[in-house]
Design a protein around this motif. Structure first.
Motif, mmCIF file in Angstrom:
data_model
loop_
_atom_site.group_PDB
_atom_site.id
_atom_site.type_symbol
_atom_site.label_atom_id
_atom_site.label_comp_id
_atom_site.label_asym_id
_atom_site.label_seq_id
_atom_site.Cartn_x
_atom_site.Cartn_y
_atom_site.Cartn_z
ATOM 1 N N LEU A 145 0.834 -1.210 0.000
ATOM 2 C CA LEU A 145 0.000 0.000 0.000
ATOM 3 C C LEU A 145 0.865 1.255 0.000
ATOM 4 N N GLY A 146 1.913 1.230 0.830
ATOM 5 C CA GLY A 146 2.817 2.376 0.864
ATOM 6 C C GLY A 146 3.508 2.575 -0.468
ATOM 7 N N SER A 147 3.920 1.478 -1.085
ATOM 8 C CA SER A 147 4.575 1.552 -2.389
ATOM 9 C C SER A 147 3.651 2.172 -3.431
ATOM 10 N N LEU A 148 2.383 1.794 -3.396
ATOM 11 C CA LEU A 148 1.394 2.349 -4.322
ATOM 12 C C LEU A 148 1.304 3.864 -4.177
ATOM 13 N N CYS A 149 1.239 4.341 -2.942
ATOM 14 C CA CYS A 149 1.160 5.789 -2.716
ATOM 15 C C CYS A 149 2.448 6.486 -3.134
ATOM 16 N N GLY A 150 3.584 5.834 -2.903
ATOM 17 C CA GLY A 150 4.858 6.402 -3.341
ATOM 18 C C GLY A 150 4.934 6.515 -4.851
ATOM 19 N N ASN A 151 4.455 5.468 -5.544
ATOM 20 C CA ASN A 151 4.417 5.504 -7.014
ATOM 21 C C ASN A 151 3.587 6.672 -7.516
ATOM 22 N N LEU A 152 2.382 6.818 -6.960
ATOM 23 C CA LEU A 152 1.463 7.866 -7.417
ATOM 24 C C LEU A 152 2.037 9.254 -7.158
ATOM 25 N N THR A 153 2.640 9.426 -5.989
ATOM 26 C CA THR A 153 3.213 10.731 -5.638
ATOM 27 C C THR A 153 4.327 11.116 -6.609
ATOM 28 N N ILE A 154 5.231 10.188 -6.868
ATOM 29 C CA ILE A 154 6.360 10.485 -7.759
ATOM 30 C C ILE A 154 5.882 10.635 -9.201
ATOM 31 N N ALA A 155 4.881 9.863 -9.600
ATOM 32 C CA ALA A 155 4.340 9.996 -10.954
ATOM 33 C C ALA A 155 3.824 11.410 -11.196
ATOM 34 N N LEU A 156 3.242 12.018 -10.171
ATOM 35 C CA LEU A 156 2.715 13.379 -10.287
ATOM 36 C C LEU A 156 3.817 14.436 -10.267
ATOM 37 N N LEU A 157 4.923 14.136 -9.578
ATOM 38 C CA LEU A 157 5.938 15.159 -9.331
ATOM 39 C C LEU A 157 7.160 15.086 -10.237
ATOM 40 N N ILE A 158 7.473 13.922 -10.781
ATOM 41 C CA ILE A 158 8.787 13.729 -11.400
ATOM 42 C C ILE A 158 9.023 14.632 -12.608
ATOM 43 N N GLU A 159 7.989 14.890 -13.422
ATOM 44 C CA GLU A 159 8.161 15.783 -14.575
ATOM 45 C C GLU A 159 7.884 17.238 -14.208
ATOM 46 N N ARG A 160 7.117 17.456 -13.148
ATOM 47 C CA ARG A 160 6.790 18.829 -12.743
ATOM 48 C C ARG A 160 7.880 19.431 -11.865
ATOM 49 N N ALA A 161 8.301 18.674 -10.838
ATOM 50 C CA ALA A 161 9.248 19.208 -9.861
ATOM 51 C C ALA A 161 10.682 18.781 -10.126
ATOM 52 N N GLY A 162 10.877 17.759 -10.927
ATOM 53 C CA GLY A 162 12.224 17.319 -11.251
ATOM 54 C C GLY A 162 12.686 16.110 -10.465
ATOM 55 N N ARG A 163 13.765 15.526 -10.950
ATOM 56 C CA ARG A 163 14.296 14.308 -10.325
ATOM 57 C C ARG A 163 14.883 14.606 -8.956
ATOM 58 N N LYS A 164 15.621 15.734 -8.841
ATOM 59 C CA LYS A 164 16.286 16.061 -7.580
ATOM 60 C C LYS A 164 15.276 16.289 -6.455
ATOM 61 N N PHE A 165 14.198 17.009 -6.725
ATOM 62 C CA PHE A 165 13.189 17.252 -5.696
ATOM 63 C C PHE A 165 12.601 15.934 -5.192
ATOM 64 N N CYS A 166 12.323 15.023 -6.125
ATOM 65 C CA CYS A 166 11.755 13.725 -5.749
ATOM 66 C C CYS A 166 12.739 12.915 -4.904
ATOM 67 N N LEU A 167 14.038 13.039 -5.232
ATOM 68 C CA LEU A 167 15.055 12.353 -4.436
ATOM 69 C C LEU A 167 15.090 12.902 -3.014
ATOM 70 N N TYR A 168 15.048 14.226 -2.881
ATOM 71 C CA TYR A 168 15.015 14.844 -1.551
ATOM 72 C C TYR A 168 13.788 14.401 -0.760
ATOM 73 N N LEU A 169 12.666 14.325 -1.444
ATOM 74 C CA LEU A 169 11.387 14.061 -0.793
ATOM 75 C C LEU A 169 11.401 12.759 0.017
ATOM 76 N N MET A 170 12.135 11.759 -0.451
ATOM 77 C CA MET A 170 12.082 10.438 0.180
ATOM 78 C C MET A 170 12.734 10.386 1.559
ATOM 79 N N ALA A 171 13.579 11.365 1.878
ATOM 80 C CA ALA A 171 14.291 11.330 3.161
ATOM 81 C C ALA A 171 13.340 11.457 4.345
ATOM 82 N N VAL A 172 12.289 12.262 4.210
ATOM 83 C CA VAL A 172 11.396 12.538 5.352
ATOM 84 C C VAL A 172 10.587 11.304 5.769
#
Length: 460
Positions: free
Chosen positions: A70-97
């Motif tokens: 379930l967590g993986s599903l939400c992680g997939n959806l979140t990154i799918a929405l952000l990866i082209e809009r916010a960039g790869r680096k932002f998505c990499l930072y996001l996972m630390a929290v």
């Protein structure tokens, strides 16, 4: 000899690509620690000496396993929405929290819902990482070493799983979080030195930043080789511009139903289904329970750690050979090996119920070593590399995200059902079911899987 040197990860030109790969994979290593933590911990918390103030039953154990999906599903959806809009680096930072929160929840657990939340966030981190990390690596790596660098994703996960096995086996429950929480801090700080990928910056028309990024990852910081570097950058810029021209029309559902797209989706469905239904990921999460059910004489925690080492050897093997023999051959060997190994494991446990096989109680460990080794040279080790390379450029980010979302649904289902299958079906039938899935996947790959070694990440 020249070919080996050309594919070396330590060449002057590719050192920073390797450095970037190591840094971004701190989080995949951490995800592995979270995954590996569960199996020995389940053994601890089901004993009278449990470090927790509450008990867990079979249903709660199955939920603990499946919350990862379930967590993986939400992680997939979140990154799918952000990866082209916010960039790869932002998505990499996001996972630390969310990763840091895992260990806070585990340390403070006063009921099973804290553990559910921790496993959910472990899945979120993995689901996000399995999308953005391979894409990031594929965009910074030279094509001749891209396979090897992308394979480091699963090598890092397996190293983390082994570390999780060892830490949760030999250290007290409340000590592990203190050590593990160092990882997200180190990951966040180390990522600060890495620039955004050149292809993404070019898509955003940031030409100067893109050139600086390109030169950084190819270790071009002086006049030596500058002219060659400029030529290579111009080739990349031209390819990205040509891709944008071809893809100037907005992405629509029609792009997802072209023949190349449908072939990619079909292969990704089989790849994901084979990965999960062959049981290899479930084995990792419930390894201690499998050895307990098989009647192996080896201590279950010791056997689990041995399997963790075998997984690392398997993924390292795939890292060495993926750019030499190609993806297809490794996948064929892997799926065939898993199928045969699971059949043999199921037969042993079946006949052990009727005959005295005590002289062969070492066999379950040997068979699981075989299964996990061959799984990691292909089905696990290069899963995400093959997945990214299956799709046309225009839909690659979206299609990869959709595929990983599908994978997450399967992860949830298989991890929820696996302990119930062991309980109600018994280990023999469960292993034979896994074998059938592995062999059917082998048949599909043999007939339809295309080789993608050397495929461009910016051109079809």
């Amino acid at each position: 000899m020249a070919g080996i040197f050309e594919n070396s990860l330590l060449r002057h030109k590719t050192r920073y690509q390797l450095l970037a790969t190591v840094i971004v994979n701190i989080i995949t290593f951490g995800h592995g620690v979270g995954v590996g933590w569960l199996s020995p911990t389940l053994t601890k918390i089901q004993t009278p000496d449990s470090p927790l103030d509450f008990e867990v039953n079979l249903a709660e154990i199955s939920w603990l396993g499946s919350m990862l999906g379930l967590g993986s599903l939400c992680g997939n959806l979140t990154i799918a929405l952000l990866i082209e809009r916010a960039g790869r680096k932002f998505c990499l930072y996001l996972m630390a929290v969310p990763y840091a929160c895992i260990w806070i929840l585990i340390y403070c657990a006063s009921n099973v819902y804290f553990l559910y939340a921790a496993r959910f966030l472990c899945g979120f981190t993995g689901g996000a990482g399995y999308v953005v990390v391979p894409i990031f690596i594929s965009e910074v790596a030279d094509s001749n070493i891209r396979g090897a660098l992308t394979s480091i994703v699963m090598l890092s996960v397996d190293l983390g799983i082994l570390a999780g096995y060892i830490l949760s086996t030999y250290l007290a429950y409340h000590v592990v979080p203190f050590l593990a929480i160092i990882l997200p801090v180190a990951y966040f700080i180390a990522n600060m030195m890495l620039p955004e990928t050149a292809p993404y910056l070019l898509k955003k028309s940031q030409l100067s930043a893109a050139e600086n990024s390109f030169n950084y990852y190819r270790n071009q910081r002086n006049a030596i080789g500058e002219e060659t570097s400029k030529d290579n950058f111009e080739e990349l810029r031209t390819a990205v511009l040509a891709q944008q021209t071809r893809n100037s029309t907005p992405l629509s559902y029609k792009d997802l139903i072209t023949k190349p797209a449908l072939k990619g989706f079909a292969a990704s469905i089989v790849l994901s289904t084979g990965y999960q239904f062959s049981g290899v990921f479930s084995f990792i999460n419930y390894m201690s329970d499998i050895f307990k059910a098989s009647g192996s004489i080896v201590d279950v925690n010791t056997a689990t750690i041995i399997i963790g080492i075998v997984q690392i050897v398997g993924v390292y093997t795939s890292t060495i050979f993926v750019d030499i023999v190609g993806r297809r051959l490794l996948m064929l060997i892997s799926t065939m090996g898993v199928g045969i190994g699971c059949i043999a494991f199921g037969c042993f446990t079946y006949f052990a119920e009727s005959y005295d096989l005590s002289d062969f109680n070492w066999l379950p460990l040997v068979l699981m070593i075989l299964i996990c080794y061959v799984a990691n040279i292909g089905l696990i080790g290069i899963f995400f590399l093959v997945l990214v390379e299956l799709f046309p450029v225009k839909i690659r980010s979206l299609a990869t995200s959709i595929s990983v979302i599908f994978l997450s649904v399967l992860v949830f289902g298989t991890l929820k059902l696996f302990p119930l299958m062991l309980h109600y079906w018994g280990i023999s039938i469960t292993m034979w079911f896994s074998a059938a899935s592995g062999l059917l996947t082998f048949l599909y790959f043999w007939l339809f899987l295309q080789e993608t070694k050397g495929k461009s990440m910016i051109e079809d």
